[in-house]
Design a protein around this motif. Sequence first.
Motif, PDB file in Angstrom:
ATOM      1  N   HIS A 192      90.610  31.663  56.228  1.00 21.65           N
ATOM      2  CA  HIS A 192      91.412  32.788  55.742  1.00 21.65           C
ATOM      3  C   HIS A 192      91.775  32.619  54.273  1.00 21.65           C
ATOM      4  CE1 HIS A 192      94.456  35.892  55.497  1.00 21.65           C
ATOM      5  NE2 HIS A 192      95.359  34.988  55.157  1.00 21.65           N
ATOM      6  N   PRO A 196      86.317  36.346  49.986  1.00 21.78           N
ATOM      7  CA  PRO A 196      85.418  37.028  50.924  1.00 21.78           C
ATOM      8  C   PRO A 196      83.987  36.485  50.877  1.00 21.78           C
ATOM      9  CG  PRO A 196      86.833  38.627  49.850  1.00 21.78           C
ATOM     10  CD  PRO A 196      87.086  37.304  49.180  1.00 21.78           C
ATOM     11  N   ARG A 199      83.990  33.120  52.630  1.00 21.47           N
ATOM     12  CA  ARG A 199      84.172  33.300  54.070  1.00 21.47           C
ATOM     13  C   ARG A 199      82.849  33.662  54.727  1.00 21.47           C
ATOM     14  NH1 ARG A 199      89.474  35.445  53.104  1.00 21.47           N
ATOM     15  NH2 ARG A 199      88.645  37.532  52.791  1.00 21.47           N
ATOM     16  N   LEU A 218      91.509  34.878  63.634  1.00 21.82           N
ATOM     17  CA  LEU A 218      91.684  35.425  62.292  1.00 21.82           C
ATOM     18  C   LEU A 218      92.436  36.751  62.311  1.00 21.82           C
ATOM     19  CD1 LEU A 218      88.184  34.768  60.662  1.00 21.82           C
ATOM     20  CD2 LEU A 218      90.365  33.825  59.882  1.00 21.82           C
ATOM     21  N   ASP A 221      91.651  42.115  59.482  1.00 23.21           N
ATOM     22  CA  ASP A 221      90.840  42.436  58.303  1.00 23.21           C
ATOM     23  C   ASP A 221      89.766  41.390  58.066  1.00 23.21           C
ATOM     24  OD1 ASP A 221      92.374  44.661  57.953  1.00 23.21           O
ATOM     25  OD2 ASP A 221      93.574  43.855  56.297  1.00 23.21           O
ATOM     26  N   ASP A 222      90.111  40.121  58.234  1.00 20.97           N
ATOM     27  CA  ASP A 222      89.148  39.050  57.983  1.00 20.97           C
ATOM     28  C   ASP A 222      88.002  39.088  58.997  1.00 20.97           C
ATOM     29  OD1 ASP A 222      90.671  38.203  55.900  1.00 20.97           O
ATOM     30  OD2 ASP A 222      91.455  36.402  56.870  1.00 20.97           O
ATOM     31  N   ARG A 223      88.340  39.241  60.262  1.00 21.01           N
ATOM     32  CA  ARG A 223      87.269  39.180  61.260  1.00 21.01           C
ATOM     33  C   ARG A 223      86.382  40.418  61.218  1.00 21.01           C
ATOM     34  NH1 ARG A 223      90.189  39.252  67.182  1.00 21.01           N
ATOM     35  NH2 ARG A 223      91.249  41.261  67.079  1.00 21.01           N
ATOM     36  N   GLU A 225      85.706  42.014  58.431  1.00 25.73           N
ATOM     37  CA  GLU A 225      84.892  41.753  57.239  1.00 25.73           C
ATOM     38  C   GLU A 225      83.722  40.829  57.565  1.00 25.73           C
ATOM     39  OE1 GLU A 225      85.729  38.368  54.243  1.00 25.73           O
ATOM     40  OE2 GLU A 225      86.962  40.067  53.616  1.00 25.73           O
ATOM     41  N   GLU A 415      99.990  35.898  58.799  1.00 25.04           N
ATOM     42  CA  GLU A 415     100.060  35.648  57.368  1.00 25.04           C
ATOM     43  C   GLU A 415     101.488  35.464  56.871  1.00 25.04           C
ATOM     44  OE1 GLU A 415      97.314  38.276  55.131  1.00 25.04           O
ATOM     45  OE2 GLU A 415      96.953  39.176  57.078  1.00 25.04           O
TER      46      GLU A 415
END
Length: 427
Positions: A192, A196, A199, A218, A221-223, A225, A415
Amino acid sequence: MFVARLNGLSVFDPLGDEVGRVRDVVVTLTGRAASHGPRVIGLAVEVPGRRRVFVPITRVTSIDTGQVITTGLVNLRRFQQRPGETLVVGELFDRQVTVAEEGQRVPAVIEDIAMDQERGGDWRLTKLFVRKGVPAARAGSGLRLRRRRGETMLVDAEAVEGLQEAGPAQAATALLEAYEDLKPQDLAEAIHDLSPKRRAEVADALDDETLADVLEELPDDDRLEILTHLPSDRAADILEVMQPDDATDLLADLPVATQEELLQLMEPDEAADIRRLLTYDEDTAGGLMTTEPVILGPEATIAEALALVRREELHPATASLVYVTRPPHETPTGRLLGSVHIQRLLREPPHQSVGSILDADIDPVPPDATLGEVTRSLATYNLVALPVTDPEGRLLGAVTVDDVLDHILPPDWREDDDDTLREVRDA
């Protein structure tokens, strides 16, 4: 001090109490001060609660091969990388550079970096351990890493070009070696914090099972992405490995056309479970449940039940209850007869049948039960899992407390730890 050896060391305060563990080194590669070598500005330290905080290098009084000693109070606000800051493990390991050798520029890949303390107290990156050549990146190579080929050499930082530029796609071999002791939850925290681009590169290097576990931990948004970065066939493989409810949550955030493309690439049985879950509203028992609880017939022995709940891939909440049904024993099953808690299984003779120790007092919930109704049922029975049945009494799945918490907590709870706890307390 080589960063790979520093990574994972315990950090102690002046009284000898452990604060956390070093997970990365933060440096600045640009500016006037960097002309004498990249300057170390602090450490990213993992503290209890899987949170990473920033410890300025000026607060570090001692670094040796066994521990890091700090002075003063540590700010427990979550570490946020600022512009101009670079993570050594996360971003510099595996970076492709060129080094000077006999008047020529030779391509190489960074595997480790050494930091030294100057007389004035500043720490700087002084030497790089590199492997000559440019290895081809391989998607899905996983945490069991290949033996790398090519001559290694230790060079001065001043003899290296390309340290400041991210350049072409990086492998993630050295990074994953530095993090190979981490559980998926902690690896997700490390990923995280990356850019990007990085990652995506790390996701390419992970095997399907590990990446599936990481995606479940995650932020949304991260997963999303990462999943959209993957080739469609690999994204479908990852979704098959994930828990059905987590895979459904992830697919629900994609356009309908993309959902259908990935479902078509999945195995029919796996896709059927997710299609069924997609028909339920997100904040209902049907939208929260997993379609793969532990299910047995009444004639099965307690020994068989214990063997099933002992499986490593089962989440603890899912393994807490065994559901006893008429055949078939895959959701949707035959009529639900009752449930048996793992504690009851441990107290009875192994040869006894699970049908003889059923708890029929746990009322299942329908798939359209609201989040509030599910939460009250879990609290009423002091459970961490709850069966979900249709009007005919057939078991459709089970809701676990971790999925309920994911929906009760604010979307960004992974977060903003302190603010999240305050919101829940105030609510």
